[in-house]
Design a protein around this motif. Structure first.
Motif, mmCIF file in Angstrom:
data_model
loop_
_atom_site.group_PDB
_atom_site.id
_atom_site.type_symbol
_atom_site.label_atom_id
_atom_site.label_comp_id
_atom_site.label_asym_id
_atom_site.label_seq_id
_atom_site.Cartn_x
_atom_site.Cartn_y
_atom_site.Cartn_z
ATOM 1 N N ALA A 126 0.602 -1.339 -0.124
ATOM 2 C CA ALA A 126 0.022 -0.035 0.045
ATOM 3 C C ALA A 126 0.862 1.289 0.073
ATOM 4 N N TYR A 159 -5.559 7.503 -4.385
ATOM 5 C CA TYR A 159 -6.217 7.559 -5.625
ATOM 6 C C TYR A 159 -5.009 8.179 -6.644
ATOM 7 N N THR A 165 -7.003 4.037 -10.302
ATOM 8 C CA THR A 165 -6.878 3.209 -9.465
ATOM 9 C C THR A 165 -7.102 3.745 -8.110
ATOM 10 N N GLU A 167 -7.204 2.894 -3.866
ATOM 11 C CA GLU A 167 -6.744 2.010 -2.826
ATOM 12 C C GLU A 167 -7.273 2.321 -1.594
ATOM 13 N N GLN A 180 -8.336 -2.661 -3.386
ATOM 14 C CA GLN A 180 -8.033 -1.746 -4.672
ATOM 15 C C GLN A 180 -8.950 -1.755 -5.663
ATOM 16 N N ARG A 182 -9.629 -0.828 -9.596
ATOM 17 C CA ARG A 182 -8.804 -0.068 -10.899
ATOM 18 C C ARG A 182 -9.862 -0.312 -12.113
#
Length: 225
Positions: A126, A159, A165, A167, A180, A182
């Motif tokens: 992360a 972001y 994406t 997360e 996550q 995407r």
């Protein structure tokens, strides 16, 4: 490349997904089918979620936001309401609804105070290095309900517009989840979920994985009826 507001607009609607979950700690695999119905939050709903925020592992006080931005441009605080139904391959079902609000650090008045305190170390997956000219947006992720534990939950989000994406990292009492999303096409979204055992020491990065989940989510056409 999607701006964060555009990302959340695409996320609304009805989504269907098949997921595979790998329970690493007990060497089991499970598949499930889920339908998500997602709507944008009203300003009143955003205020309700913000009012639920309370001191936790990430903040020393209820989160407060820039009042001028809140009054004149609340679209800078995106969010969604989610209602979903899940059916496992064994026939078990689960229904749940929750609301989530995303507060970028630039608008969080308590961010400077919180940044001066020791923060939990994020899982390595992360971590996103930020350059001075980066267009990456980071901030707080607030929910009125948690997935693993009941009650209001706070986390962190990142972001990345260039990857489209989002997360979300959430610290529960016993675990740390990294979720996550995407967008790879206007109607296709990739989803991955990693759940770690939460370390006893706040400055220890989570590393023991309990669960890995992934799936492909399809946005359904609007009904003409």
């Amino acid at each position: 490349m999607l701006k964060i507001q555009e990302f959340f607009e695409i996320c609304t609607g009805l989504w269907k997904t098949e997921r595979t979950y790998h329970y690493v700690d007990r060497a089991e695999i499970e598949r499930s089918f889920t339908e998500f119905r997602v709507t944008a939050l009203t300003k009143a709903e955003k205020g309700q979620i913000l009012a639920l925020s309370e001191p936790n592992v990430l903040t020393t006080a209820p989160l407060q936001v820039d009042p001028q931005t809140w009054q004149t441009a609340d679209e800078q605080f995106p969010g969604f309401a989610i209602a979903f139904q899940t059916r496992s391959e064994t026939g078990e079902t689960l229904s749940m609804s929750l609301k989530a609000l995303f507060v970028p650090d630039i608008y969080a008045l308590s961010a400077q105070e919180t940044a001066a305190l020791p923060q939990p170390v994020l899982p390595q997956v992360a971590e996103v290095p930020l350059a001075s000219e980066s267009d990456i947006i980071q901030g707080y992720y607030l929910r009125d309900e948690g997935y693993s534990e009941a009650g209001a939950i706070a986390g962190r989000f990142t972001y990345q517009p260039i990857r489209q994406t989002l997360e979300m990292t959430t610290y529960y009492q016993r675990s740390v989840a990294v979720d996550q999303m995407r967008i790879v096409a206007p109607d296709i979204r990739l989803r991955t979920i990693l759940t770690y055992r939460r370390p006893l020491q706040p400055q220890e990065a989570p590393h023991q994985i309990n669960l890995i989940g992934f799936g492909v989510e399809h946005r359904q056409p609007l009904s003409l009826g």
